[in-house]
Structure formats: C-alpha cells, structure tokens
Write a protein that holds these residues in place. Structure first.
Motif, PDB file in Angstrom:
ATOM      1  N   SER A 345       4.768 -10.140   2.056  1.00 12.67           N
ATOM      2  CA  SER A 345       4.607  -8.730   2.424  1.00 12.67           C
ATOM      3  C   SER A 345       4.577  -8.108   0.973  1.00 12.67           C
ATOM      4  CB  SER A 345       5.830  -7.931   3.281  1.00 12.67           C
ATOM      5  OG  SER A 345       6.918  -8.067   2.550  1.00 12.67           O
ATOM      6  N   ASP A 346       4.390  -6.861   1.012  1.00 12.73           N
ATOM      7  CA  ASP A 346       4.445  -6.002  -0.299  1.00 12.73           C
ATOM      8  C   ASP A 346       5.633  -6.125  -0.808  1.00 12.73           C
ATOM      9  OD1 ASP A 346       1.755  -5.290   0.680  1.00 12.73           O
ATOM     10  OD2 ASP A 346       2.102  -3.159   0.718  1.00 12.73           O
ATOM     11  N   VAL A 347       6.649  -5.623  -0.032  1.00 10.01           N
ATOM     12  CA  VAL A 347       7.999  -5.839  -0.523  1.00 10.01           C
ATOM     13  C   VAL A 347       8.697  -7.048  -0.866  1.00 10.01           C
ATOM     14  CG1 VAL A 347      10.398  -5.439   0.255  1.00 10.01           C
ATOM     15  CG2 VAL A 347       8.661  -3.601   0.980  1.00 10.01           C
ATOM     16  N   LEU A 350       7.036  -7.704  -4.592  1.00 10.82           N
ATOM     17  CA  LEU A 350       7.834  -6.917  -5.543  1.00 10.82           C
ATOM     18  C   LEU A 350       9.026  -7.438  -5.960  1.00 10.82           C
ATOM     19  CD1 LEU A 350       7.239  -3.304  -4.032  1.00 10.82           C
ATOM     20  CD2 LEU A 350       6.185  -4.035  -6.186  1.00 10.82           C
ATOM     21  N   SER A 351       9.812  -8.134  -4.874  1.00 17.31           N
ATOM     22  CA  SER A 351      10.939  -8.800  -5.469  1.00 17.31           C
ATOM     23  C   SER A 351      10.686 -10.135  -6.247  1.00 17.31           C
ATOM     24  CB  SER A 351      11.714  -9.490  -4.189  1.00 17.31           C
ATOM     25  OG  SER A 351      11.079 -10.535  -3.475  1.00 17.31           O
ATOM     26  N   GLN A 377       3.758  -1.354  -7.318  1.00 14.91           N
ATOM     27  CA  GLN A 377       4.183  -0.255  -6.302  1.00 14.91           C
ATOM     28  C   GLN A 377       3.076   0.772  -6.392  1.00 14.91           C
ATOM     29  OE1 GLN A 377       7.777   1.061  -8.645  1.00 14.91           O
ATOM     30  NE2 GLN A 377       9.005   0.483  -6.792  1.00 14.91           N
ATOM     31  N   TYR A 380       0.331  -0.940  -4.188  1.00 15.39           N
ATOM     32  CA  TYR A 380       0.718  -1.059  -2.837  1.00 15.39           C
ATOM     33  C   TYR A 380       0.864   0.277  -1.901  1.00 15.39           C
ATOM     34  CZ  TYR A 380       1.744  -5.956  -4.066  1.00 15.39           C
ATOM     35  OH  TYR A 380       1.689  -7.021  -4.573  1.00 15.39           O
ATOM     36  N   ARG A 381       1.049   1.260  -2.944  1.00 18.69           N
ATOM     37  CA  ARG A 381       1.155   2.549  -2.071  1.00 18.69           C
ATOM     38  C   ARG A 381       0.118   3.288  -2.001  1.00 18.69           C
ATOM     39  NH1 ARG A 381       2.787   6.721  -5.388  1.00 18.69           N
ATOM     40  NH2 ARG A 381       3.460   7.993  -3.772  1.00 18.69           N
ATOM     41  N   ARG A 389       1.820  -5.707   8.911  1.00 19.38           N
ATOM     42  CA  ARG A 389       2.980  -6.601   8.962  1.00 19.38           C
ATOM     43  C   ARG A 389       2.817  -7.921   8.461  1.00 19.38           C
ATOM     44  NH1 ARG A 389       3.271 -10.266  12.821  1.00 19.38           N
ATOM     45  NH2 ARG A 389       2.047  -9.665  14.912  1.00 19.38           N
TER      46      ARG A 389
END
Length: 392
Positions: A345-347, A350-351, A377, A380-381, A389
């Motif tokens: 996922s995007d999140v 990012l990690s 970020q 993705y935004r 999902r």
C-alpha cells in the motif's frame, strides 16, 4: 527481521493473513473428492488473472525456474533454435537453461538496464525465412534491473514477419501485479510463480498454455517426467500435490479478482511512481535506462560511484529489521532494489522509503532525511482518485 516489519523484496513478497490461513489447512486426501474443487478453483482463477480464455493451466510444485523448464521441454525438440535477449540476471538464467537442454539459442546482447530489443528481434525473425527459430523468449519484467519489456510489441514483430514461432514469456515478477494479457498479446506460454504477485510462499510454478503451445506438445521431443504438462491436464494431479499452497492460490486469485485487475495494476503503478519520485529526490537514478522501461513491481536504484549498494541492504536489515533486494550479476553492489508488489500500500511503501533514507544517511550518503518520503507523499496524496486497498 522483525515479524511485523514489511519486506521490500521483489519476491518472496509480504504474506496477507488471509492467505497464510488459506495455506494452513489440515492434511487432506488429495485423491478424495474434496481436492478437485480446490484445484479447479485455483486453475480458473489463474486463467482470469492471465487473461487466458482458450488453453490450459498447469501448476507444479516448484518455482519459476521449474516453469521455464516445463515451458521449454514440453514444446521444443533437441537442437531447436530459440531467439532470446540477454539483458539481466533472469533472462541470462533462462538462456542458460535452454542451452543445458541442448537448444540452439540465438542471443541478442543488450546492456543491463535495457529491455527486450524489439527491432533486433524483428530483424532476426524477418531473416529467418526457413523458420528455424521455434520459440521467442521474453523476460517481461527483469527483476534484477527493474525493467519491463513490451511483450505486445514482440508479438507484433512476429506477426509482421509472418513467423510461426512460439512466444514464451517469463512473467514471474509481473503476472498478478502489472498489465499482462495472454490472449490479447498472443502469448503461447506464460510462466509465473506463487511467491510474487500471488502473495504466497514460494513453492508453485504456474504455467499458462495457449492452444498453439498445446499443439506443439504433440511433436516435442525433449525429455521430461516431473514437468510433463500432459500428465497435469484433465484435472488430475499426477503426484502428491501441495494442497495448502494450491488452496492459497485459489484464495489469492479470488482476492485479486475481487479488487479487480485494473485496480491492481493502477495500485502498483501509483506505488511504484511514488518510489521513483523518492529516488529522484535523493539525487539518484534507476537502473532502467529510460522512464518508459521502469517496472511497477521493483525499482533498482543505482548508488553513487564508490558506494557499495550491498552495505545499504545489510545495514537496513541489521539496524532496522527491513529487507531490501541486493544487486545481482553485473549490477551486484551497484544497485539496491525496493520491491513494491503484491501486498503493498502507499503507507507500506512510505515506511520502506523512510527506512532506506535512514540506512543511507547512517552510512554517510548525501541523502536528506524526509526528502524521498515527502516526494512520495505528495504523489500519493495527489494521485489517489478513490480509496484503494491492498489485498487483505
């Protein structure tokens, strides 16, 4: 590695909890009526993911390399000529496999970071007026360099030359993640594995077989036993199957099809583009020679001269418990790889970007903490059109 940390390998990929549970089933009598529906569901799901309407699917207890061997040995004869490009670790390995089976491989050499040379293939096919070339091999997604090649363009070149060769495609790190259309692109044999886009443990070699390849099996002459596709046809498994993995495959294809293959592809593209923007913010480049070649499943990042990319991978694992891919073959120690396929996922991406930044900063590279994260970020935004999902 901490069990809660995602991995950023181009395979094996992160394992969704639903698929872990699907693989963890009690021992089953695989000769009973209970196994047949599981196998049928897995095969039907794979066909839809491949975009295969007419043809068959074979599922072997192996990995993608076994799928290569099955594709070659079931359709070709000793001494047959095949056309292939060598432009990365996995295209190189497939060529080596063919040579070990006594095939005559016409090799087009390309720099690592380039894709399949369509024009060179077109010239070779046009020159082969006697149709000695029996198969054209394409590594759709070269995992070592983060390069995706144009399979449809290769088929168009074959059609323009009026050439009857089989089109065999290694889709191990593409199928189930990025655009792949077996029927529409005229692919005769497609090879993939369970541990990448299907988000399962390693252990299944999955082969899609089109009608032309099925016909070629009638005159093939290379030895095979374990990988004999004919024994797999008709819904009967010729030996003890990995029931748990096959059940996982049935559930995996269901998750992909529920999300929708167009949505799956869009998710992978969006996540990959965020990673690429982070790379640019770090002042680095991808191994892919041109933007249009950049893979949506893995990004290979070239480190500055004198920087051992392997140190970044090792430090991220030791200090932060996060796995990135190291360089392979000709790009060993020159690139590190961020895999962004399957359960992603995007999140999560990012990690991984943040961890890579910390590892590089720890090692003294001129990377400003937060620069790549901020670039990703922003993408993705602004690129999200609706909630998407990752497969649960």
């Amino acid at each position: 590695m901490h069990a809660l940390n995602p991995i950023f390998l181009p395979g094996p990929t992160n394992l969704p909890e639903a698929l872990r549970r699907a693989c963890d089933i009690p021992t089953m009598d695989h000769r009973s009526a209970a196994f047949g529906p599981i196998l049928a569901s897995a095969m039907a799901g794979v066909k839809q993911v491949l975009g295969l309407s007419e043809g068959e699917v074979a599922i072997f207890p192996a990995t993608g390399t076994g799928g290569w061997e099955a594709a070659v040995t079931n359709t070709l004869r000793p001494g047959d000529k095949v056309l292939a490009a060598r432009h990365g670790m996995f295209s190189r390995k497939w060529i080596d496999l063919c040579q070990r089976h006594g095939l005559d491989v016409e090799i087009v050499e390309r720099p690592w970071g380039e894709g399949v040379p369509v024009e060179a293939f077109a010239a070779a096919l046009a020159a082969d007026t006697g149709h000695r070339i029996r198969a054209v091999l394409v590594t759709h997604n070269e995992t070592a360099t983060g390069v995706t090649s144009d399979v449809a363009a290769v088929r168009a070149a074959m059609t323009a030359a009026g050439h009857p060769a089989l089109l065999m495609v290694d889709g191990v790190s593409s199928i189930g993640s990025i655009d792949f259309r077996m029927d529409a692109w005229g692919v005769d044999l497609a090879v993939t594995g369970s541990q990448k886009g299907f988000m399962l443990p390693a252990g299944l070699a999955i082969v899609g077989i089109g009608p032309k390849a099925l016909a070629a099996m009638e005159t093939s002459g290379l030895p095979r036993c374990f990988f004999d596709i004919r024994d797999m046809l008709g819904g009967n498994y010729p030996y003890t199957p990995p029931v748990g993995l096959i059940n996982g495959l049935a559930v995996s294809t269901g998750l992909l099809l529920e999300e929708g293959m167009e949505a799956v592809r869009a998710r992978h593209h969006r996540i990959a583009e965020g990673v690429r923007r982070a790379v640019a913010a770090w002042g680095m480049t991808t191994c892919a020679a041109r933007p249009e070649l950049c893979s949506d499943t893995v990004t290979a990042i070239v480190t500055p001269d004198g920087v051992d990319a392997g140190r970044i991978v090792r430090h991220a694992a030791e200090a932060y418990g996060v796995a990135f891919g190291g360089g392979l073959g000709e790009v060993a120690d020159k690139v590190f790889r961020i895999g962004h396929l399957g359960l992603m996922s995007d999140v999560m991406a990012l990690s991984g970007i943040a961890t890579a930044e910390m590892a590089m900063t720890d090692l003294g590279l001129p990377v400003r903490l937060g620069s790549g994260v901020a670039a990703a970020q922003e993408h993705y935004r602004n690129s999200r059109t609706a909630p998407v999902r990752a497969a649960a």
